[in-house]
Write an enzyme that holds these catalytic residues in place. Structure first.
Site, short mmCIF file in Angstrom:
data_model
loop_
_atom_site.label_atom_id
_atom_site.label_comp_id
_atom_site.label_asym_id
_atom_site.label_seq_id
_atom_site.Cartn_x
_atom_site.Cartn_y
_atom_site.Cartn_z
N ASP A 102 0.50 -2.13 4.57
CA ASP A 102 1.49 -1.17 4.72
C ASP A 102 2.72 -1.92 5.25
O ASP A 102 3.84 -1.65 4.90
CB ASP A 102 1.20 -0.22 6.00
CG ASP A 102 -0.22 0.56 5.68
OD1 ASP A 102 -0.04 0.97 4.64
OD2 ASP A 102 -0.97 0.72 6.74
N HIS A 160 0.94 -1.10 0.10
CA HIS A 160 -0.10 -0.05 -0.08
C HIS A 160 0.83 1.35 0.06
O HIS A 160 1.59 1.44 0.87
CB HIS A 160 -0.76 -0.08 1.50
CG HIS A 160 -1.98 0.95 1.35
ND1 HIS A 160 -2.08 1.70 2.60
CD2 HIS A 160 -2.57 1.63 0.70
CE1 HIS A 160 -2.90 2.71 2.56
NE2 HIS A 160 -3.44 2.67 1.33
N ARG A 161 0.62 2.11 -1.13
CA ARG A 161 1.61 3.33 -1.24
C ARG A 161 3.11 2.95 -1.33
O ARG A 161 3.82 3.56 -0.99
CB ARG A 161 1.43 4.34 -0.30
CG ARG A 161 -0.28 4.71 0.12
CD ARG A 161 -0.34 5.69 0.89
NE ARG A 161 -1.65 5.76 1.36
CZ ARG A 161 -2.25 6.40 2.26
NH1 ARG A 161 -1.39 7.21 2.96
NH2 ARG A 161 -3.29 6.37 2.78
N LYS A 184 -6.93 8.94 -8.21
CA LYS A 184 -7.48 9.70 -7.00
C LYS A 184 -7.92 11.11 -7.33
O LYS A 184 -7.32 12.25 -7.13
CB LYS A 184 -6.03 9.86 -6.27
CG LYS A 184 -6.10 10.11 -4.79
CD LYS A 184 -6.58 8.64 -4.06
CE LYS A 184 -6.60 8.69 -2.54
NZ LYS A 184 -7.05 7.61 -1.98
N GLU A 217 -4.63 3.62 -8.14
CA GLU A 217 -5.76 4.22 -7.89
C GLU A 217 -5.87 5.42 -8.11
O GLU A 217 -5.14 6.36 -8.05
CB GLU A 217 -5.85 4.35 -6.05
CG GLU A 217 -7.21 4.85 -5.55
CD GLU A 217 -7.23 4.82 -4.07
OE1 GLU A 217 -6.63 4.61 -3.33
OE2 GLU A 217 -8.25 5.53 -3.68
N HIS A 263 -0.88 10.78 -2.59
CA HIS A 263 -2.13 10.68 -2.01
C HIS A 263 -2.81 11.75 -1.74
O HIS A 263 -4.28 11.60 -2.02
CB HIS A 263 -2.16 9.64 -0.75
CG HIS A 263 -3.20 9.34 0.07
ND1 HIS A 263 -3.80 10.08 0.78
CD2 HIS A 263 -3.76 8.11 -0.23
CE1 HIS A 263 -4.90 9.67 1.46
NE2 HIS A 263 -4.93 8.20 0.75
N GLU A 290 0.51 -0.77 -4.82
CA GLU A 290 -0.71 0.16 -4.88
C GLU A 290 -0.28 1.53 -4.97
O GLU A 290 0.69 1.87 -4.00
CB GLU A 290 -1.80 -0.29 -3.67
CG GLU A 290 -3.07 0.50 -4.04
CD GLU A 290 -3.10 2.17 -3.23
OE1 GLU A 290 -3.84 2.55 -3.21
OE2 GLU A 290 -2.17 2.27 -2.72
N ASP A 345 -1.38 6.00 -5.52
CA ASP A 345 -2.30 6.95 -5.86
C ASP A 345 -1.99 7.93 -6.80
O ASP A 345 -0.61 8.49 -7.08
CB ASP A 345 -2.61 7.69 -4.76
CG ASP A 345 -3.13 6.73 -3.61
OD1 ASP A 345 -3.83 6.14 -3.49
OD2 ASP A 345 -2.06 6.67 -2.45
O1 G3P Z 1 -6.36 0.83 -2.14
C1 G3P Z 1 -6.75 0.90 -0.82
C2 G3P Z 1 -6.46 2.23 -0.25
O2 G3P Z 1 -5.53 2.66 -1.17
C3 G3P Z 1 -7.69 3.19 -0.30
O3 G3P Z 1 -7.47 4.22 0.42
O4 G3P Z 1 -6.89 6.45 1.08
O5 G3P Z 1 -5.10 4.69 1.27
O6 G3P Z 1 -5.84 5.50 -0.99
P1 G3P Z 1 -6.17 5.44 0.44
MG MG Z 2 -4.96 4.25 -2.25
#
Ligand code: G3P
Ligand code: MG
Length: 271
Positions: free
Chosen positions: A255, A31-32, A134, A132, A73, A58, A60
């Site tokens: 994470d 995640h990120r 965004k 994602e 993000h 992942e 954004d």
């Molecule tokens: O992919 C899940 C997650 O990335 C969504 O929330 O705010 O971390 O981008 P956020």
């Molecule tokens: Mg995200």
């Protein structure tokens, strides 16, 4: 909470369609990037995620003022860089000057906000990328077009999953590039029609990217019955990861990829 995934709108693409992404089940998706060890959404965090063994990352993406897709993000640069103001008000030339590392740690001074293209060029050679979209604060900016154009130009249709909480955004992507797969994000705090995926018939997702609190055996059965995958987010507790793996989750967005990989070591062989 009972989770109801969308209305009965007929079959989506068969699950086999995403076999190219889910070679490992559950896929561990950083995640990120490895954002606990390096600045989120930086090339450094993505590289580290792969070194730690993540199967995917992942990120954004949103548009700069001059419509360059950039990986960040927040709508503002304040939290993660030494600058202030909104991403949409700054050109790429301005954004690239910002230090996106020092707020995380002095060891990362000089890290930069990457362009989407830079990340795709480097990371897609070794892993797949959950992008994602965004543009929740800038709806109508046609980010979907910019991103699918880039994915198609780079020939990465089979190396990415587009994701969004906005089913209309995924619907636009589906019309522009039906062969680029989509993941519909949901979470419990959203209005019921988004929380429960009522507009899945617009988004036509091949994956439901459910909040951890919505991911249970019932939701997994419902999604799998319609040929869709399920990725849970954001899963950092090994106990949750083991439970989800046993229930048949397809992807775990985390994470801490190294912690989750350690916890589900056995299950990664199932794919
Ligand atoms: O992919 C899940 C997650 O990335 C969504 O929330 O705010 O971390 O981008 P956020
Ligand atoms: Mg995200």
């Amino acid at each position: 909470m009972a989770f109801f995934i969308g209305p009965p709108v007929g079959p989506f693409l068969p699950m086999d369609d995403l076999n190219h992404l889910f070679a490992h089940v559950p896929a561990v998706i950083a995640h990120r990037g490895a954002n606990r060890r390096a600045p989120e959404n930086s090339l450094e965090a993505f590289r580290l995620a792969l070194e730690l063994g993540a199967h995917a990352i992942e990120l954004d993406v949103m548009l700069s003022r001059d419509r360059v897709p950039v990986v960040i993000h927040d709508t503002r640069v304040d939290r993660t860089t030494d600058g202030t103001g909104r991403v949409q008000d700054r050109t790429w030339a301005e954004l690239r000057e910002l230090d996106a590392g020092s707020k995380f740690s002095s060891a990362f001074r000089g890290a930069r906000i990457p362009q989407l293209q830079q990340v795709l060029e480097e990371i897609s050679r070794r892993a797949w990328v959950n992008i994602e979209l965004k543009n929740y604060a800038t709806r109508g900016d046609r980010l979907e077009q910019v991103v699918v154009d880039m994915v198609e130009r780079m020939g990465l249709q089979r190396k990415v999953l587009l994701s969004s909480f906005n089913p209309l955004s995924l619907g636009r992507a589906a019309r522009l590039a039906p062969d680029v797969p989509r993941g519909l994000l949901t979470m419990p705090s959203m209005p019921i029609f988004l929380r429960d995926g009522w507009f899945a018939f617009v988004a036509k997702p091949q994956s439901y990217n459910l909040h951890l609190d919505q991911t249970n055996a019932q939701a997994l059965r419902a999604a799998h019955a319609r040929g869709a995958r399920v990725c849970a987010w954001t899963v950092n507790d090994p106990v949750d990861a083991v439970r989800l793996a046993a229930e048949g989750v397809d992807g775990i967005i985390t994470d801490e990829p190294e912690v989750i990989l350690g916890a589900i070591g056995q299950e990664t062989q199932r794919g």
